[in-house]
Every structure is written in structure tokens, then in C-alpha cells.
Design an enzyme around this catalytic site. Sequence first.
Site, mmCIF file in Angstrom:
data_model
loop_
_atom_site.group_PDB
_atom_site.id
_atom_site.type_symbol
_atom_site.label_atom_id
_atom_site.label_comp_id
_atom_site.label_asym_id
_atom_site.label_seq_id
_atom_site.Cartn_x
_atom_site.Cartn_y
_atom_site.Cartn_z
ATOM 1 N N ASP A 319 -9.062 3.421 -0.384
ATOM 2 C CA ASP A 319 -8.868 2.741 -1.673
ATOM 3 C C ASP A 319 -10.102 1.991 -2.152
ATOM 4 O O ASP A 319 -10.182 1.636 -3.332
ATOM 5 C CB ASP A 319 -7.712 1.734 -1.569
ATOM 6 C CG ASP A 319 -6.339 2.389 -1.600
ATOM 7 O OD1 ASP A 319 -6.270 3.635 -1.551
ATOM 8 O OD2 ASP A 319 -5.340 1.648 -1.666
ATOM 9 N N HIS A 451 17.409 31.228 2.518
ATOM 10 C CA HIS A 451 18.484 30.970 1.560
ATOM 11 C C HIS A 451 19.619 30.270 2.271
ATOM 12 O O HIS A 451 19.986 30.695 3.371
ATOM 13 C CB HIS A 451 18.975 32.288 0.971
ATOM 14 C CG HIS A 451 20.162 32.096 0.082
ATOM 15 N ND1 HIS A 451 20.051 31.543 -1.171
ATOM 16 C CD2 HIS A 451 21.495 32.340 0.276
ATOM 17 C CE1 HIS A 451 21.249 31.485 -1.727
ATOM 18 N NE2 HIS A 451 22.144 31.945 -0.872
HETATM 19 P P1 FAD Z 1 -5.505 -0.339 3.230
HETATM 20 O O1 FAD Z 1 -4.261 0.339 3.647
HETATM 21 O O2 FAD Z 1 -5.408 -1.335 2.127
HETATM 22 O O3 FAD Z 1 -6.105 -1.004 4.547
HETATM 23 C C1 FAD Z 1 -7.243 -1.781 4.531
HETATM 24 C C2 FAD Z 1 -7.173 -2.733 5.695
HETATM 25 O O4 FAD Z 1 -8.428 -3.373 5.820
HETATM 26 C C3 FAD Z 1 -6.148 -3.842 5.522
HETATM 27 O O5 FAD Z 1 -5.305 -3.882 6.620
HETATM 28 C C4 FAD Z 1 -6.993 -5.111 5.386
HETATM 29 O O6 FAD Z 1 -6.375 -6.243 5.984
HETATM 30 C C5 FAD Z 1 -8.232 -4.730 6.164
HETATM 31 N N1 FAD Z 1 -9.437 -5.457 5.755
HETATM 32 C C6 FAD Z 1 -9.933 -5.612 4.495
HETATM 33 N N2 FAD Z 1 -11.099 -6.271 4.511
HETATM 34 C C7 FAD Z 1 -11.347 -6.541 5.825
HETATM 35 C C8 FAD Z 1 -12.403 -7.194 6.496
HETATM 36 N N3 FAD Z 1 -13.461 -7.672 5.830
HETATM 37 N N4 FAD Z 1 -12.325 -7.316 7.838
HETATM 38 C C9 FAD Z 1 -11.260 -6.817 8.541
HETATM 39 N N5 FAD Z 1 -10.249 -6.178 7.944
HETATM 40 C C10 FAD Z 1 -10.288 -6.037 6.620
HETATM 41 N N6 FAD Z 1 0.211 5.833 -0.884
HETATM 42 C C11 FAD Z 1 0.722 7.051 -0.586
HETATM 43 O O7 FAD Z 1 -0.044 7.959 -0.279
HETATM 44 N N7 FAD Z 1 2.071 7.269 -0.603
HETATM 45 C C12 FAD Z 1 2.956 6.303 -0.931
HETATM 46 O O8 FAD Z 1 4.167 6.536 -0.935
HETATM 47 C C13 FAD Z 1 2.460 5.022 -1.254
HETATM 48 N N8 FAD Z 1 3.297 4.003 -1.572
HETATM 49 C C14 FAD Z 1 2.802 2.770 -1.822
HETATM 50 C C15 FAD Z 1 3.692 1.747 -2.127
HETATM 51 C C16 FAD Z 1 3.230 0.472 -2.381
HETATM 52 C C17 FAD Z 1 4.216 -0.638 -2.698
HETATM 53 C C18 FAD Z 1 1.820 0.207 -2.305
HETATM 54 C C19 FAD Z 1 1.304 -1.185 -2.543
HETATM 55 C C20 FAD Z 1 0.929 1.220 -2.006
HETATM 56 C C21 FAD Z 1 1.408 2.518 -1.767
HETATM 57 N N9 FAD Z 1 0.537 3.576 -1.472
HETATM 58 C C22 FAD Z 1 1.048 4.819 -1.212
HETATM 59 C C23 FAD Z 1 -0.929 3.402 -1.434
HETATM 60 C C24 FAD Z 1 -1.428 3.289 -0.001
HETATM 61 O O9 FAD Z 1 -0.794 2.210 0.637
HETATM 62 C C25 FAD Z 1 -2.943 3.086 -0.006
HETATM 63 O O10 FAD Z 1 -3.552 4.118 -0.754
HETATM 64 C C26 FAD Z 1 -3.495 3.119 1.418
HETATM 65 O O11 FAD Z 1 -2.922 2.102 2.209
HETATM 66 C C27 FAD Z 1 -5.022 2.952 1.383
HETATM 67 O O12 FAD Z 1 -5.516 2.977 2.681
HETATM 68 P P2 FAD Z 1 -6.888 2.243 3.082
HETATM 69 O O13 FAD Z 1 -7.036 2.475 4.549
HETATM 70 O O14 FAD Z 1 -7.953 2.646 2.178
HETATM 71 O O15 FAD Z 1 -6.624 0.691 2.783
#
Ligand code: FAD
Length: 478
Positions: A319, A451
Site C-alpha cells: 500500500d 454440473h
Molecule cells: P499493511 O497491511 O498496512 O501493513 C503495514 C504494517 O507495517 C503495519 O502492521 C504497520 O504497523 C507496520 N509499520 C508501518 N510503519 C512501520 C514502521 N516504521 N516500523 C515498523 N512497522 C511499521 N485487501 C484485499 O485484498 N482484500 C480485502 O478484502 C480487503 N479488505 C479490507 C478491509 C478493510 C476494512 C481495510 C481497511 C482494508 C482492506 N484491504 C483488503 C486492504 C488490505 O488490508 C491492504 O491492501 C493490505 O493490508 C496492504 O498490505 P501492506 O503489507 O502493504 O500494509
Amino acid sequence: MSQKFDVVVIGAGPGGYVAAIRAAQLGLKTACIEKYQGKEGKTALGGTCLNVGCIPSKALLDSSYKFHEAHESFKVHGISTGEVAMDVPAMVARKDQIVKNLTGGVAGLMKANGVTVFEGHGKLLSGKQVEVTGLDGNTQVLGADHVILASGSKPVDIPPAPVDQNIIVDSTGALDFQTVPAKLGVIGAGVIGLELGSVWARLGAEVTVLEAMDKFLPAADEQISKEAFKILSKQGLKILLGARVTGSEVKGDQVTVNFTNAEGEQQQTFDKLIVAVGRRPVTTDLLAADAGVDMDERGFIFVDDYCATSVPGVYAIGDVVRGAMLAHKASEEGVMVAERIAGHKSQMNYDLVPSVIYTHPEIAWVGKTEQALKGEGVEINVGTFPFAASGRAMAANDTAGLVKVIADAKTDRVLGVHVMGPAAAELVQQGAIGMEFGTSAEDLGMMVFSHPTMSEALHEAALAVNGHAIHIANRKKR
Ligand code: FAD
Ligand code: AMP
């Protein structure tokens, strides 16, 4: 420098933990830093997805759908029950238990794969060094040959509706209501707004969704989004398009929201208000001033097609970088980066990242929409099949929606699969598998489908592309 690693990952969401596990599998000495504290006050891995995103929202969607079915559709099957009641705290506690099991499972996987987990805040310094500030405030510096930034995203705040996590909540707060609000407002008719709005509507809330844009689900195929608008509205979601929220006032246990629409200034009062207007990248205190990592104009970390940042050896995934904010996109980027660090030539097909909205019926798609292809001047053939004509859907009393397959008119290659209906996410995945291997509509039509299955609707839509559908009159005769 206290310790040296081949790979240090900042963030243990579906991007970061998957990257760390894959790197460790490939024999790289790997560390992963996570700062998030779960409900029990302990470090919880899994990021937004496992803690406050994909999984908890689906747990509540499934619980609320079972309640809805017991209430509304059991009688169609000849089942009568006593009064059906919902214990909201029990539903929320079940969701919390699932989160706990899964986040604990990720911790187990990290251990099993030999990933060293650091609890605390990670910050990239210059020279691929990473500072970890532990929960006790003590700092240490890790050395790394490669760093993967996977810090994720958080909800966007808007000044007209400041979140207090009591009356005005973001998506995280909306997963923890302990009672069903009689009147619920949702700002934003995006994926999260529609899913969370559906949860509480099924449990009896009167839900109004305020959406600034005039168009509903503009990223979806227009035929599907029009159908979705009708079906969701019929379910009781009141979706007001062209309604821009301009202010709000909390008074006692309620919030009055001001918005403008085509008729001018409007006002509505709700018991709870969910702000679901999008998410933004998390980069707070992630990069030292001299780290050298470039950002784009929207605050995302700038990366190339392989998730390499402007600093050699530093990558960013999920993200916090361009592209769809989806867990599966983050995870696949994590795998690609770990494998490239290990010397493989891995790449990712960004054209085939499926999208799913877990309303009921589900809305899902992969590839291009009819309007996008027409805009590009591509000649296409389209086949559709309604679930109303599916024997399996009738047996399940789940007949709303359709499957749409779009193919290139010249080559018959499938360019898009769009579904609203039962098991839409699974059907679209079948389309994605075919598309990855360059399937034509004819290829899909020639395959044998079990089916009776919902998948037969995909088969028939693929046949309909060339006028060969059997269980529906073909628009195009061949
Ligand atoms: P994140 O999951 O946000 O993880 C990042 C992590 O990094 C966090 O745990 C944070 O605490 C940690 N972090 C940040 N900065 C630091 C730092 N400086 N030091 C240490 N740790 C740090 N996506 C789907 O594909 N399907 C779904 O059904 C879906 N449903 C969703 C429903 C909701 C309500 C929400 C809010 C989101 C949903 N998403 C869904 C989106 C999905 O959750 C995100 O796209 C996904 O979690 C992104 O993954 P990521 O690893 O990039 O970041
Ligand atoms: P998504 O980014 O898919 O989660 O969707 C968020 C939605 O919120 C978008 O469709 C925006 O148009 C909508 N939105 C953003 N700001 C406002 C606002 N002030 N009032 C109403 N809707 C908004």
C-alpha cells in the site's frame, strides 16, 4: 551496529511478512520489524489485512449474512425458527478470536522460517542501515544488504468529519460496534464503505451512504456497477450519489452531517458515522532525511515495475507504493522482491490483479472493462449470463447478478471477466487463471465444467461471446 542481515523488512503486513518468509526460504538472513500492538497490548503481525482489514471485515460480513439469511431467507427453504436474535458482542468477539489465531499463525510462520522479528518502529537511515526503536524506547541499528519498506497505509481523514472512534469512526472503529446503530451514515461508496455498510444494514441499521461522485463504482464495468447499484439499493442501502459532506456536529450520542447535492444544502442525523473515503500511505518517521528515497507527488514511495526505489538495494511494496491497495497485490510484490534479491528474474503481472467487493452478491472483476476497451478503440465481443438462469443459483436461492466475459473481436482472447453474483470472487479467479495463460473465449467454452456449479455461469458467458451459449438465448447467432 548490533546485527547484520541480508534483508531487513519494515512492516509485517501481507506485503512485509510474505516478503520476509520468501527471503528466508531462499536462504537469506532476514529480519522483519513491526510496531503494531493488537487489542491485547502485544505486538501483532499481519498488518492492516489481518488485524483491522480483510479478515475481520469478512468475519463480520459472514456473521451478518448468516443472520440475514436466518431472518429473511430460511423460510423460502421451508425452515422455521423461533425469533432470530443477534448477540453483537459475541459476533465481534468471534472476529477478534479469528484475528488472534491468524496473527499468532504469522508469528509461528516467521519462527518456522527463521525470520528474526523485532518489535518496534523501523526507520531507514543512510547506507542501508535501519534503526529500530523498541517498545521500551531503546534503539539499535541493524545493517542490511537489502531493505524492503512495507509500511502500508491508514485511513484518510477529512476535516468535515473528524474521527473520534466513538460516534464518528473510521474502518477500524466500525469493526468494533457493540450494538447495532439504528441510523448509520457512511461517507464514501468505495469498497470499504459498501462492505461495512452492508454488515450493519444486515443487522438492522438504516444505512445511508454519502458519495461525492455522481458515478457509482467507476472502476467497475458499467453494466455491473449499474446492476450493483440496483441490487444494493433494493437491499436497503440508501446510496446518495453526488453528495459531498461539508461538515458534521456531534451532539450527545448523535452526529448531524451536512452535505451538498444537486438539490443544495442537506442535513441528516445518525447514531454512528463511518468515514470510508480512502487510505493513504504510511511514511511517518520511516525515512531519515538523508535516506535518499524519493516519493511521488501523492506521498507514495516512488518505485519502478520491480518495486526498486531510487536507492539501490532498497525496495518498497504494498500500500505504500503505486497501484491497487490490496493484500494480494502487496503479497505478490513481496514475493517478487524477495526472489529478485535472491537473483531470480521474477516479475508480476499488474494487468491481472483481481478486485473484489464482498457485498452480497459479491462484485469482482479482472482485466479491462467494456467502457475502457471501447475508449481505447478495441473491437470486442461480449458474452453475459445471468445467475437467474443458473440451476445451481436457483437451488441456492441466490440468483441476483450476472457473469460477463469480454473478448477481443479479432483474436477472441479474453480481456476482462466481470461478475456480480454468488461466488463472484472465485469465478473471477478462474477467469484470471485463464487470462494468465492467454485463454480465448472459445478455450473457456470448450472446457468441461462440473454440473451443477456457479462456475457454469462463467462457461456459458464465455460461450455467449461467440453466440454458442446453450442455456440462454444468444444475442449473437453463429
Ligand atoms: P499493511 O497491511 O498496512 O501493513 C503495514 C504494517 O507495517 C503495519 O502492521 C504497520 O504497523 C507496520 N509499520 C508501518 N510503519 C512501520 C514502521 N516504521 N516500523 C515498523 N512497522 C511499521 N485487501 C484485499 O485484498 N482484500 C480485502 O478484502 C480487503 N479488505 C479490507 C478491509 C478493510 C476494512 C481495510 C481497511 C482494508 C482492506 N484491504 C483488503 C486492504 C488490505 O488490508 C491492504 O491492501 C493490505 O493490508 C496492504 O498490505 P501492506 O503489507 O502493504 O500494509
Ligand atoms: P475508496 O477510495 O474506494 O475507498 O472510496 C472512497 C470514496 O469516498 C470515493 O468514492 C470518494 O469519492 C468518496 N469521498 C471522498 N470525500 C468525500 C466527501 N467529503 N463526501 C462524500 N464522499 C467522499
